[in-house]
Motif scaffolding. Structure first.
Motif: not given
Length: 469
Positions: A362-390
């Motif tokens: 239970s000390d490990v972040p939940s799958k929901e928290i990690i999944r949400s962070a992954h979505t944001v990190a992916l969006r951030l990276k794609r904006e940084q690299t100029g990728q358009e669309g999902d």
């Protein structure tokens, strides 16, 4: 082929509680400052909500390290970066001759990059296949040559010769699939194992991964178990394949580095499935065959438990459970990185100092928290690299190809009767409907596409192969 472009101690010291409370206040302050900075710019790559999601993960990760890190602490730098630190006075014994320093007591990580990397592994193929070589533009000419020892040339100018070297270990398409197994144990070779009796627990996993020449017998059974499914071996160990397997006819052997003329002669006499690791090269915080075994397991297992890795405080020398001590990989760097991965939900660590208590994840972040962070990190990276669309998991596909039918099963006409009559090719003929439900669902969600990592140190540049359903 067509080519196109989860019991932590129930009572925690008061000081830890105070520290965690302080960390929450600090994280909230970070969110406020960073949000005002980013939202104040018209060219912002990440906004208030994205910062909150990433900072929430950082706070949970910091708490996880404080609870599970056996002395390690995590200092947050920003919404993506943090530093893992060992306590002052930690015995640093690994000496870097090149820079004339002992290994440091702190390590900096980019959590956003780590989330993206390890989620990508869960969707990838890590076994070299014919379709990968066929689809990749320089697959046969240049890449294949890198995987053959003593070829006599730096490129495969004679493709027939290169195919002759690789055919024995080259299935047409992936023999293993993401989510194929529910639970997997990756067993390292550390002397730590002799301090525990994890044998029965290890054997309860759906699949067990071992490294190199690690013995599996009654002498060590209570420490390391007897189940054997996959074994990843380096070039030196691969020279002694028959002795390593010791009559285990179903254990899958995966060669880490390159195929060799001598290996081919031995493979023809073995009943075992033999493959070549796909050869991903990435700089990360842990090295060695054990790390590659974790990569291999992540590509086909839902849950990965690791045993026999150097993770406990005071462990200052790399040892083997079956041989005398020897110098090996720097233990502090490896321990810090494995702790990061555990607190990101990638692996679960089992070690002597955790053996006497019931594990509570239970000390490990939940799958929901990690999944949400992954979505944001992916969006951030794609904006940084100029990728358009999902584009979902296909955003980094730089090379596309199509696989029609099953293609040839690896092997050759001059195999021994032992190998011809064995079930070495059983993995290559696994039908989709025979896989567990989760694997079938993942295959459908991916639209029958297999992902392969190209060489290099970036998250980008995947080779993606579409299979006819």
């Amino acid at each position: 082929m067509r080519t196109a472009k989860g019991s932590a101690p129930s009572r925690r010291p008061a000081v830890v509680v105070l520290l965690l409370g302080a960390s929450l206040v600090f994280s909230a302050l970070v969110v406020t400052i960073q949000s005002s900075f980013f939202t104040g710019s018209r060219r912002s790559l990440v906004g208030r909500e994205e910062i909150r999601v990433l900072s929430d993960l950082q706070t949970r990760l910091q708490q996880c390290v404080a609870s599970r890190g056996l002395g390690l602490t995590a200092d947050i730098i920003d919404h993506c970066k943090l530093v893992l630190k060992f306590p002052e006075g930690t015995n640093s014994t690994w000496y870097n001759a090149q820079f004339k320093i002992f290994e440091p007591l702190e390590y900096k990580y980019d959590v956003c990059e780590a989330i993206l990397l390890w989620e990508q592994y869960r969707n990838m193929t890590t076994i070299l296949t014919r379709e990968y070589l066929d689809v990749r533009p320089d697959g046969w000419l240049e890449y294949a040559a890198k995987r053959i020892a003593q070829l006599g040339a730096d490129k495969c100018y004679n493709r027939s010769l290169c195919e002759e070297h690789l055919n024995l270990i080259l299935p047409a398409k992936p023999p293993f699939h993401p989510r194929q197994f529910k639970t997997c144990a990756v067993v390292g070779n550390s002397g730590d194992l002799l301090k525990t009796e994890f044998g029965e627990e290890i054997d309860e996993h759906d699949a067990v991964f071992r490294d190199n020449e690690a013995p599996v017998n009654e002498k060590y059974a209570k420490h390391v178990g007897l189940k054997r499914d996959f074994r990843l071996v380096v070039r030196g160990a691969a020279r002694n394949m028959a002795a390593i397997l010791n009559g285990s006819s179903d254990e899958v052997l995966i060669i880490k580095s390159v195929i060799h003329r001598d290996f081919n002669a031995a493979i023809k006499e073995l009943p075992n499935p033999v493959y070549l690791f796909q050869g991903i090269v990435l700089r990360r915080g842990a090295k060695g065959t054990g790390m590659k075994s974790i990569e291999l397991a992540l590509s086909m297992c839902d849950t990965v438990d690791i045993y026999g890795f150097t993770v406990d405080p005071g462990y200052t020398e790399w040892t083997r459970y079956f041989s005398t001590p020897r110098k090996g990989h720097n233990p502090l760097q490896g321990r810090a990185y494995y702790q990061l991965l555990e607190c990101l939900g990638v692996i679960r660590i089992h070690s002597p100092m955790r053996a006497e208590r019931k594990q509570d994840w239970s000390d490990v972040p939940s799958k929901e928290i990690i999944r949400s962070a992954h979505t944001v990190a992916l969006r951030l990276k794609r904006e940084q690299t100029g990728q358009e669309g999902d584009l979902g998991p296909f955003g980094n596909c730089k090379v596309w190809g199509t696989m029609d039918g099953d293609g040839p099963v690896s092997g050759s006409l001059d195999m021994s009767d032992t190998r011809k009559n064995s079930n070495y090719n059983k993995w290559e003929l696994v039908l989709l409907e025979r896989l567990r439900k989760e694997a079938q669902e993942h295959y459908a969600q991916m639209g029958g596409v297999s992902l392969y990592k190209m060489d290099g140190n970036k998250l980008d540049d995947l080779v993606c192969v579409k299979h006819t359903l």
